[in-house]
Design a protein around this motif. Structure first.
Motif, PDB file in Angstrom:
ATOM      1  N   ASP A 145     -47.012  17.486 -60.237  1.00  0.00           N
ATOM      2  CA  ASP A 145     -47.307  16.891 -58.934  1.00  0.00           C
ATOM      3  C   ASP A 145     -47.792  15.460 -59.031  1.00  0.00           C
ATOM      4  OD1 ASP A 145     -46.574  19.206 -57.588  1.00  0.00           O
ATOM      5  OD2 ASP A 145     -48.555  20.088 -57.869  1.00  0.00           O
ATOM      6  N   LEU A 146     -47.450  14.754 -60.096  1.00  0.00           N
ATOM      7  CA  LEU A 146     -47.751  13.322 -60.183  1.00  0.00           C
ATOM      8  C   LEU A 146     -46.698  12.558 -59.391  1.00  0.00           C
ATOM      9  CD1 LEU A 146     -48.601  13.262 -63.981  1.00  0.00           C
ATOM     10  CD2 LEU A 146     -50.241  13.133 -62.099  1.00  0.00           C
ATOM     11  N   GLY A 147     -47.026  11.318 -59.034  1.00  0.00           N
ATOM     12  CA  GLY A 147     -46.092  10.523 -58.247  1.00  0.00           C
ATOM     13  C   GLY A 147     -45.118   9.750 -59.100  1.00  0.00           C
ATOM     14  N   TRP A 148     -45.653   8.964 -60.058  1.00  0.00           N
ATOM     15  CA  TRP A 148     -44.817   8.270 -61.038  1.00  0.00           C
ATOM     16  C   TRP A 148     -45.702   7.907 -62.223  1.00  0.00           C
ATOM     17  CZ3 TRP A 148     -39.536   7.711 -60.508  1.00  0.00           C
ATOM     18  CH2 TRP A 148     -38.901   7.049 -61.562  1.00  0.00           C
ATOM     19  N   ALA A 149     -45.734   8.805 -63.206  1.00  0.00           N
ATOM     20  CA  ALA A 149     -46.606   8.631 -64.370  1.00  0.00           C
ATOM     21  C   ALA A 149     -45.978   7.666 -65.362  1.00  0.00           C
ATOM     22  CB  ALA A 149     -46.871   9.979 -65.030  1.00  0.00           C
ATOM     23  N   GLU A 150     -46.820   6.846 -65.958  1.00  0.00           N
ATOM     24  CA  GLU A 150     -46.354   5.791 -66.873  1.00  0.00           C
ATOM     25  C   GLU A 150     -47.472   5.414 -67.852  1.00  0.00           C
ATOM     26  OE1 GLU A 150     -44.229   3.830 -68.067  1.00  0.00           O
ATOM     27  OE2 GLU A 150     -42.489   3.601 -66.736  1.00  0.00           O
ATOM     28  N   GLY A 151     -47.088   4.634 -68.857  1.00  0.00           N
ATOM     29  CA  GLY A 151     -48.021   3.886 -69.688  1.00  0.00           C
ATOM     30  C   GLY A 151     -49.103   4.656 -70.409  1.00  0.00           C
ATOM     31  N   PRO A 152     -48.830   5.816 -71.044  1.00  0.00           N
ATOM     32  CA  PRO A 152     -49.908   6.566 -71.693  1.00  0.00           C
ATOM     33  C   PRO A 152     -50.457   5.834 -72.907  1.00  0.00           C
ATOM     34  CG  PRO A 152     -47.781   7.466 -72.343  1.00  0.00           C
ATOM     35  CD  PRO A 152     -47.506   6.419 -71.293  1.00  0.00           C
ATOM     36  N   VAL A 153     -51.768   5.945 -73.086  1.00  0.00           N
ATOM     37  CA  VAL A 153     -52.409   5.400 -74.285  1.00  0.00           C
ATOM     38  C   VAL A 153     -53.533   6.350 -74.691  1.00  0.00           C
ATOM     39  CG1 VAL A 153     -54.005   3.930 -72.941  1.00  0.00           C
ATOM     40  CG2 VAL A 153     -53.522   3.377 -75.333  1.00  0.00           C
ATOM     41  N   TRP A 154     -53.586   6.677 -75.983  1.00  0.00           N
ATOM     42  CA  TRP A 154     -54.662   7.526 -76.485  1.00  0.00           C
ATOM     43  C   TRP A 154     -55.863   6.643 -76.808  1.00  0.00           C
ATOM     44  CZ3 TRP A 154     -55.592  12.544 -76.432  1.00  0.00           C
ATOM     45  CH2 TRP A 154     -56.690  13.007 -77.171  1.00  0.00           C
ATOM     46  N   VAL A 155     -57.048   7.066 -76.369  1.00  0.00           N
ATOM     47  CA  VAL A 155     -58.286   6.311 -76.599  1.00  0.00           C
ATOM     48  C   VAL A 155     -59.179   7.149 -77.502  1.00  0.00           C
ATOM     49  CG1 VAL A 155     -60.234   5.129 -75.545  1.00  0.00           C
ATOM     50  CG2 VAL A 155     -58.044   5.269 -74.318  1.00  0.00           C
ATOM     51  N   GLU A 156     -59.282   6.740 -78.752  1.00  0.00           N
ATOM     52  CA  GLU A 156     -60.013   7.543 -79.736  1.00  0.00           C
ATOM     53  C   GLU A 156     -61.487   7.658 -79.371  1.00  0.00           C
ATOM     54  OE1 GLU A 156     -60.681   7.805 -84.597  1.00  0.00           O
ATOM     55  OE2 GLU A 156     -59.501   6.172 -83.713  1.00  0.00           O
ATOM     56  N   SER A 157     -62.089   6.581 -78.854  1.00  0.00           N
ATOM     57  CA  SER A 157     -63.514   6.616 -78.536  1.00  0.00           C
ATOM     58  C   SER A 157     -63.834   7.598 -77.413  1.00  0.00           C
ATOM     59  CB  SER A 157     -64.003   5.219 -78.149  1.00  0.00           C
ATOM     60  OG  SER A 157     -63.375   4.758 -76.969  1.00  0.00           O
ATOM     61  N   LEU A 158     -62.875   7.880 -76.559  1.00  0.00           N
ATOM     62  CA  LEU A 158     -63.050   8.856 -75.482  1.00  0.00           C
ATOM     63  C   LEU A 158     -62.503  10.224 -75.851  1.00  0.00           C
ATOM     64  CD1 LEU A 158     -61.924   6.733 -72.368  1.00  0.00           C
ATOM     65  CD2 LEU A 158     -64.260   7.099 -73.194  1.00  0.00           C
ATOM     66  N   ASN A 159     -61.745  10.281 -76.939  1.00  0.00           N
ATOM     67  CA  ASN A 159     -61.014  11.493 -77.319  1.00  0.00           C
ATOM     68  C   ASN A 159     -60.205  11.998 -76.124  1.00  0.00           C
ATOM     69  OD1 ASN A 159     -60.217  13.426 -79.234  1.00  0.00           O
ATOM     70  ND2 ASN A 159     -61.682  14.919 -78.427  1.00  0.00           N
ATOM     71  N   ALA A 160     -59.503  11.046 -75.510  1.00  0.00           N
ATOM     72  CA  ALA A 160     -58.794  11.356 -74.266  1.00  0.00           C
ATOM     73  C   ALA A 160     -57.575  10.462 -74.127  1.00  0.00           C
ATOM     74  CB  ALA A 160     -59.714  11.159 -73.062  1.00  0.00           C
ATOM     75  N   LEU A 161     -56.690  10.881 -73.245  1.00  0.00           N
ATOM     76  CA  LEU A 161     -55.509  10.110 -72.899  1.00  0.00           C
ATOM     77  C   LEU A 161     -55.734   9.430 -71.555  1.00  0.00           C
ATOM     78  CD1 LEU A 161     -52.387   9.795 -73.873  1.00  0.00           C
ATOM     79  CD2 LEU A 161     -51.964  11.242 -71.866  1.00  0.00           C
ATOM     80  N   LEU A 162     -55.329   8.170 -71.449  1.00  0.00           N
ATOM     81  CA  LEU A 162     -55.278   7.472 -70.175  1.00  0.00           C
ATOM     82  C   LEU A 162     -53.814   7.215 -69.843  1.00  0.00           C
ATOM     83  CD1 LEU A 162     -58.067   4.760 -70.627  1.00  0.00           C
ATOM     84  CD2 LEU A 162     -58.296   7.062 -69.662  1.00  0.00           C
ATOM     85  N   PHE A 163     -53.468   7.314 -68.570  1.00  0.00           N
ATOM     86  CA  PHE A 163     -52.111   6.965 -68.154  1.00  0.00           C
ATOM     87  C   PHE A 163     -52.129   6.544 -66.695  1.00  0.00           C
ATOM     88  CE2 PHE A 163     -52.403  11.435 -67.085  1.00  0.00           C
ATOM     89  CZ  PHE A 163     -51.669  11.583 -65.911  1.00  0.00           C
ATOM     90  N   SER A 164     -51.134   5.766 -66.306  1.00  0.00           N
ATOM     91  CA  SER A 164     -51.026   5.253 -64.949  1.00  0.00           C
ATOM     92  C   SER A 164     -50.233   6.198 -64.062  1.00  0.00           C
ATOM     93  CB  SER A 164     -50.311   3.888 -64.954  1.00  0.00           C
ATOM     94  OG  SER A 164     -50.987   2.933 -65.732  1.00  0.00           O
ATOM     95  N   ASP A 165     -50.565   6.181 -62.770  1.00  0.00           N
ATOM     96  CA  ASP A 165     -49.693   6.749 -61.746  1.00  0.00           C
ATOM     97  C   ASP A 165     -49.449   5.640 -60.736  1.00  0.00           C
ATOM     98  OD1 ASP A 165     -48.386   8.044 -59.664  1.00  0.00           O
ATOM     99  OD2 ASP A 165     -49.510   9.910 -59.916  1.00  0.00           O
TER     100      ASP A 165
END
Length: 283
Positions: A1-21
């Motif tokens: 149910d995302l609109g238009w997902a893009e640009g994933p980047v893994w952030v080690e300091s957060l132990n998480a993934l960031l990505f754009s919609d």
């Protein structure tokens, strides 16, 4: 149910993934414990701009100082988030917005060189009507390099629609996707020891795959083994270091890919989904 997902980047300091919609002008965060949560809004344009739909950030990267850098296609600029990664706020420093006095098109994807320079692609995909938008000021859709002194240098102006971008592990090659209609290619641009562009060559031609389904050669990433994971029409492919197609997965349209810091998982964005693929060790 995302609109238009893009640009994933893994952030080690957060132990998480960031990505754009892009459709909701947000950056999301995803991790094992919390799942999907809002991270940054607005992500693609200044907070006082009018409207937000489809003006979100596209490509994301972490620079050498641990800051989030965003391809803000809504504001037609490359920008750095000024707040810490663990306390995100929509306050930005503009790194690049004009070339020779003319506004750039709509930054799409980016990669940070260990020396500190940032390479990014600048197609018209963030503009209504794409190349027909009357607000376009440049006469080319380029690949650019932003130096640490915020000087903007053209790397290439030869590609019809430069899109995804990645660096080889030895920093000698810049890989750039070209996703013009009916053209699905990855170009390899040779770099000298200072990061300056030299020769360019065709690395992989996915033209024969265009009829397979939606999408094109879009985002890509380089594994430590020098194999490449690349988006192709209707899915994902793995290429050898010499550009040979080794295999593909039919996933529908894929917009971008990234690895986590251990290279154990490949994260994949499609327009409406975030996917994860467990990787076996390979050399």
């Amino acid at each position: 149910d995302l609109g238009w997902a893009e640009g994933p980047v893994w952030v080690e300091s957060l132990n998480a993934l960031l990505f754009s919609d892009l459709s909701v002008d947000k950056v999301y965060r995803w991790d094992e414990s919390s799942g999907l949560i809002d991270y940054l809004f607005p992500s693609g344009h200044a907070p006082d701009d009018k409207g937000s739909a489809w003006r979100g950030s596209n490509g994301l990267a972490i620079d050498n100082n641990g800051n989030l850098v965003l391809a803000q296609q809504g504001s037609r600029r490359l920008a750095r988030m000024l707040s810490p990664l663990d306390k995100p706020l929509p306050h930005y420093e503009v790194l690049s917005s004009h070339y020779e006095g003319k506004m750039i098109n709509s930054p799409n994807d980016l990669v940070v060189h260990p020396g500190g320079d940032i390479y990014f692609t600048d197609p018209p995909y963030g503009l209504e009507g794409f190349e027909k938008n009357p607000a376009i000021e440049l006469d080319f859709f380029g690949v650019f390099r932003v130096t640490q002194n915020n000087e903007l240098i053209v790397v290439s102006r030869e590609l019809e629609k430069p899109n995804g971008i990645a660096l080889s592990n030895d920093l000698s090659t810049l890989y750039v996707s070209n996703s013009e209609d009916n053209i699905a290619q990855i170009i390899a641009i040779e770099l000298d020891s200072q990061g300056n562009a030299k020769n360019a060559r065709l690395f992989f031609d996915a033209g024969a795959l265009v009829s397979d389904g939606p999408g094109s050669t879009d985002g890509l990433t380089v594994h430590p083994s020098d194999f490449l994971f690349v988006s192709i029409p209707n899915g994902l492919a793995i290429l050898s270091p010499k550009g040979k197609l080794l295999g593909k997965m039919a996933l529908g349209q894929v917009t971008n890919v990234t690895l986590d810091h251990t290279q154990s998982y490949l994260y994949i964005t499609s327009p409406t989904r975030l996917l994860r693929l467990k990787l076996n060790e390979f050399h």
